[in-house]
Design a protein around this motif. Structure first.
Motif, mmCIF file in Angstrom:
data_model
loop_
_atom_site.group_PDB
_atom_site.id
_atom_site.type_symbol
_atom_site.label_atom_id
_atom_site.label_comp_id
_atom_site.label_asym_id
_atom_site.label_seq_id
_atom_site.Cartn_x
_atom_site.Cartn_y
_atom_site.Cartn_z
ATOM 1 N N UNK A 18 -15.167 97.064 -4.720
ATOM 2 C CA UNK A 18 -16.356 96.295 -5.068
ATOM 3 C C UNK A 18 -17.074 96.807 -6.310
ATOM 4 N N UNK A 19 -16.867 98.063 -6.666
ATOM 5 C CA UNK A 19 -17.528 98.621 -7.854
ATOM 6 C C UNK A 19 -16.517 99.420 -8.681
ATOM 7 N N UNK A 20 -15.495 98.757 -9.202
ATOM 8 C CA UNK A 20 -14.439 99.506 -9.888
ATOM 9 C C UNK A 20 -14.929 100.289 -11.101
ATOM 10 N N UNK A 109 -6.091 109.192 -5.829
ATOM 11 C CA UNK A 109 -6.930 107.994 -5.860
ATOM 12 C C UNK A 109 -7.574 107.882 -7.235
ATOM 13 N N UNK A 110 -7.545 106.685 -7.778
ATOM 14 C CA UNK A 110 -8.226 106.416 -9.035
ATOM 15 C C UNK A 110 -8.534 104.937 -9.112
ATOM 16 N N UNK A 111 -9.813 104.628 -9.351
ATOM 17 C CA UNK A 111 -10.258 103.253 -9.488
ATOM 18 C C UNK A 111 -11.077 103.140 -10.767
ATOM 19 N N UNK A 112 -10.762 102.133 -11.572
ATOM 20 C CA UNK A 112 -11.625 101.800 -12.702
ATOM 21 C C UNK A 112 -11.572 100.293 -12.932
ATOM 22 N N UNK A 113 -12.060 99.831 -14.045
ATOM 23 C CA UNK A 113 -12.138 98.400 -14.278
ATOM 24 C C UNK A 113 -10.810 97.718 -14.515
ATOM 25 N N UNK A 135 0.733 99.476 10.995
ATOM 26 C CA UNK A 135 -0.492 99.347 10.214
ATOM 27 C C UNK A 135 -0.398 98.153 9.271
ATOM 28 N N UNK A 136 -1.571 97.611 8.946
ATOM 29 C CA UNK A 136 -1.702 96.552 7.959
ATOM 30 C C UNK A 136 -2.783 96.967 6.978
ATOM 31 N N UNK A 137 -2.517 96.822 5.682
ATOM 32 C CA UNK A 137 -3.486 97.142 4.646
ATOM 33 C C UNK A 137 -3.803 95.865 3.874
ATOM 34 N N UNK A 138 -5.070 95.540 3.772
ATOM 35 C CA UNK A 138 -5.497 94.402 2.980
ATOM 36 C C UNK A 138 -6.450 94.852 1.884
ATOM 37 N N UNK A 139 -6.255 94.351 0.681
ATOM 38 C CA UNK A 139 -7.081 94.717 -0.461
ATOM 39 C C UNK A 139 -7.918 93.526 -0.921
ATOM 40 N N UNK A 140 -9.157 93.802 -1.288
ATOM 41 C CA UNK A 140 -9.983 92.822 -1.986
ATOM 42 C C UNK A 140 -10.173 93.356 -3.394
ATOM 43 N N UNK A 141 -9.589 92.661 -4.360
ATOM 44 C CA UNK A 141 -9.528 93.188 -5.722
ATOM 45 C C UNK A 141 -10.116 92.187 -6.711
ATOM 46 N N UNK A 142 -10.466 92.648 -7.910
ATOM 47 C CA UNK A 142 -10.966 91.730 -8.935
ATOM 48 C C UNK A 142 -9.935 90.662 -9.294
ATOM 49 N N UNK A 143 -10.420 89.536 -9.779
ATOM 50 C CA UNK A 143 -9.537 88.430 -10.166
ATOM 51 C C UNK A 143 -8.566 88.875 -11.254
ATOM 52 N N UNK A 144 -7.324 88.418 -11.149
ATOM 53 C CA UNK A 144 -6.321 88.730 -12.151
ATOM 54 C C UNK A 144 -5.505 89.968 -11.870
ATOM 55 N N UNK A 145 -5.868 90.716 -10.847
ATOM 56 C CA UNK A 145 -5.109 91.921 -10.509
ATOM 57 C C UNK A 145 -3.857 91.553 -9.712
ATOM 58 N N UNK A 173 -0.135 102.553 -3.334
ATOM 59 C CA UNK A 173 -0.371 101.201 -3.827
ATOM 60 C C UNK A 173 -0.886 101.277 -5.262
ATOM 61 N N UNK A 174 -0.335 100.473 -6.130
ATOM 62 C CA UNK A 174 -0.829 100.298 -7.494
ATOM 63 C C UNK A 174 -1.283 98.849 -7.612
ATOM 64 N N UNK A 175 -2.556 98.653 -7.908
ATOM 65 C CA UNK A 175 -3.090 97.303 -8.073
ATOM 66 C C UNK A 175 -3.918 97.254 -9.339
ATOM 67 N N UNK A 176 -3.824 96.150 -10.063
ATOM 68 C CA UNK A 176 -4.593 96.053 -11.289
ATOM 69 C C UNK A 176 -3.895 95.210 -12.338
ATOM 70 N N UNK A 177 -4.209 95.511 -13.588
ATOM 71 C CA UNK A 177 -3.613 94.829 -14.733
ATOM 72 C C UNK A 177 -2.507 95.719 -15.269
#
Length: 585
Positions: A18-20, A109-113, A135-145, A173-177
């Motif tokens: 929520x606050x990348x 762990x690393x999160x940015x924009x 286990x199940x993992x669900x991500x809520x990520x910024x649009x376009x990721x 997990x790797x998520x992003x652009x």
């Protein structure tokens, strides 16, 4: 997403990035109903691939526990990575917490924009009561990721499933652009995901990674996975890599890919982590089985887990035609030279350094009084390979031992030193107890010329000598980072941490130091002025000498057929030298 797929998992994770821009996310974990009076919830204190306790729980704030009606539950912190939730009746339990993720170089762990890299060890809490549940993992990520993992994809976008926490924690997990390429080799699917811009060539990376994956079958028969993910981070400085059961993450500065030396470093690292897919992830020492995420897993065989992996990484590149024989032997020469300039080789065996790894530091003390599971483990692996080849008349090599471990000690089994010696005897028909005592349980001191002569090689250190003070400066500093045990500076009473001021009364700078040393010759008496604990002192140093040229491996004069045959059995290549001892083109 959770309501639609909850029937497929007993433990559910939701990660809301929520606050990348502030490196923050909210993590929610839902556990099944429990009848216990308390539920223990843990965040690991170390991650796989790095044998050191880490302050991972420091990234957790705002911990909350609730029952299935959403009512708060009382809890207390009972250890650095442990929360105890009190229960008065059977109930499902949900815990949530804020996660701070700004530790790119630790690869947890690393999160940015632009992305998030999520290794469960630093992100997702677990309960020992439900460690073995799906286990199940669900991500809520910024649009376009876009999101990637070695785990199976879930029913919803940005979701993944695993049969248990042990698979989850070994499937980052790797998520992003990012940039993405997919390729197939030998019936297996591979994905390459690169985050960050840099001077890499995606298409060349795919070509060579495919070659690496295929070369693995010259050691093992079969694969312990169906899909495999290569995650590459082109960074602003962070570097390193970590292996996982179905993936790896590799970090290099963003402009360290194009030059030949840089590219070889990248592809060699990729090979190292891919070797780990068998050695460590498919089979590993019994001290590491199962992983205990809340305390150290001790083993005297970490030199095999890491050093043998280092030993095979460039062999994959050589056999795949990515690395030339000249480049391969240059690397072996560097490793031998490093060993010869590591006084700790006289004090610590590879078995002891394996047990010491969890508390191993670095710097002056380590180099002078210790060895390394990677570098020393490489050399012991090479010596064992040569011994097996000699004992079996070139019919059995160290590759055969690795294949036997893969066949006979697949997880959840683990192997110990006695198991390895038994396999060695089965393969060679000889007892390796004495060899093990001399090379594994005792500090090693190899005659490398004799060892390499098996393969028609010799060490050439050159005839030229140069002055040597036996000390090194820290980068862009006059503070001494290392003083070689029993070297010239050591004998003069100089120690790491001392700050150099002048040589023979003349000021010295970080840039002028190396040239100033060469103004002298072996046997000269030199006055070294230093600050020692902020006190100016002058000490007398007697200059020593060291080889001026880099150590190199060259062909022996008139190599025999037996030596050439040994070379081929060892590395899988025909003799690479001309009659004049030059490398063939």
């Amino acid at each position: 997403m959770v309501a639609a797929t909850s029937a497929f998992a007993d433990v559910m994770y939701n990660i809301d990035i929520d606050q990348p821009e502030h490196h923050l996310a909210k993590v929610t974990v839902s556990f099944p109903q429990t009848h216990e009076s308390q539920l223990k919830v843990n965040l690991p204190v170390w991650r796989t691939g790095k044998y050191a306790v880490l302050p991972l729980a420091d990234g957790v704030r705002n911990f909350v526990a609730k029952d299935e009606q959403g009512q708060p539950l009382t809890w207390q912190r009972t250890a650095s990575g442990e929360w105890q939730v009190a229960l008065t009746a059977p109930t499902k339990v949900t815990v949530s917490y804020q996660l701070y993720a700004n530790e790119l170089g630790q690869r947890v762990r690393h999160i940015d924009g632009t992305h998030a890299y999520l290794d469960a060890s630093g992100v997702m809490m677990y309960s020992p009561s439900f460690r073995h549940e799906p286990v199940l993992v669900g991500l809520k990520v910024p649009a376009g990721w876009q999101s990637y993992s070695g785990m199976a994809a879930g029913a919803e976008p940005h979701s993944f499933t695993a049969p248990n926490y042990d698979v989850l924690i070994d499937s980052p997990i790797e998520t992003g652009i990012s940039h993405h390429r997919r390729f197939n080799a030998d019936g297996k699917q591979y994905d390459l995901v690169v985050w960050g811009e840099g001077n890499y060539d995606l298409e060349q990376m795919v070509v060579d990674l495919k070659k690496v994956t295929l070369a693995s079958q010259q050691i093992w028969q079969g694969y312990p996975f169906e899909r495999y993910l290569f995650i590459v981070h082109a960074t602003s400085g962070a570097r390193g890599a970590t292996e996982h059961i179905n993936s790896t993450v590799i970090q290099l500065p963003r402009f360290n890919f194009r030059e030949r030396e840089d590219y070889l470093r990248f592809i060699s690292t990729a090979a190292h982590e891919f070797v780990h897919t068998w050695n460590v992830k498919a089979y590993r020492p019994e001290g590491l089985v199962p992983y205990d995420f809340q305390q150290e897993n001790m083993s005297d065989l970490l030199w095999m887990a890491e050093g043998s992996t280092s030993y095979f990484q460039n062999q994959l590149l050589l056999r795949a035609g990515i690395m030339t024989p000249k480049e391969f032997l240059e690397d072996v020469a560097k490793r031998i030279d490093r060993n010869q300039h590591t006084p700790g080789r006289e004090q610590q065996s590879v078995a002891e350094t394996s047990l010491n790894e969890w508390v191993a530091g670095g710097g002056d003390y380590a180099r002078n009084h210790s060895v390394n599971i990677y570098s020393e483990g490489y050399l012991v692996s090479m010596a064992l390979d040569h011994q097996l080849l000699n004992d079996s008349k070139l019919k059995v090599s160290y590759r055969d031992l690795q294949q036997s471990l893969y066949q006979d000690f697949r997880l959840p089994k683990g192997y110990n030193a006695a198991d390895v010696r038994e396999l060695l005897q089965q393969l060679s028909g000889k007892d390796y107890s004495d060899w093990w005592k001399t090379n594994v349980n005792t500090p090693i001191s190899y005659d490398f010329d004799k060892l390499l002569a098996n393969a028609g090689l010799r060490i050439d250190a050159g005839d030229k000598q140069q002055a040597d003070f036996g000390m090194q400066l820290a980068s862009d500093s006059l503070k001494l980072s290392w003083v070689e045990r029993n070297g010239a500076a050591w004998q003069a009473g100089i120690a790491a941490g001392d700050e150099l001021v002048a040589i023979d009364g003349v000021k010295v700078t970080p840039k002028s130091f190396a040239k100033r040393v060469q103004d002298f010759k072996a046997g000269d008496k030199v006055a070294i002025s230093l600050f020692v604990n902020d006190t100016l002192q002058t000490k007398q140093l007697t200059v020593a000498s060291a080889a001026k040229d880099k150590l190199a491996l060259k062909a022996v004069a008139n190599p025999s057929r037996a030596q050439k045959a040994f070379f081929k059995a060892w590395l899988g290549l025909e003799w690479p030298f001309t009659k004049n001892g030059e490398f063939k083109k």
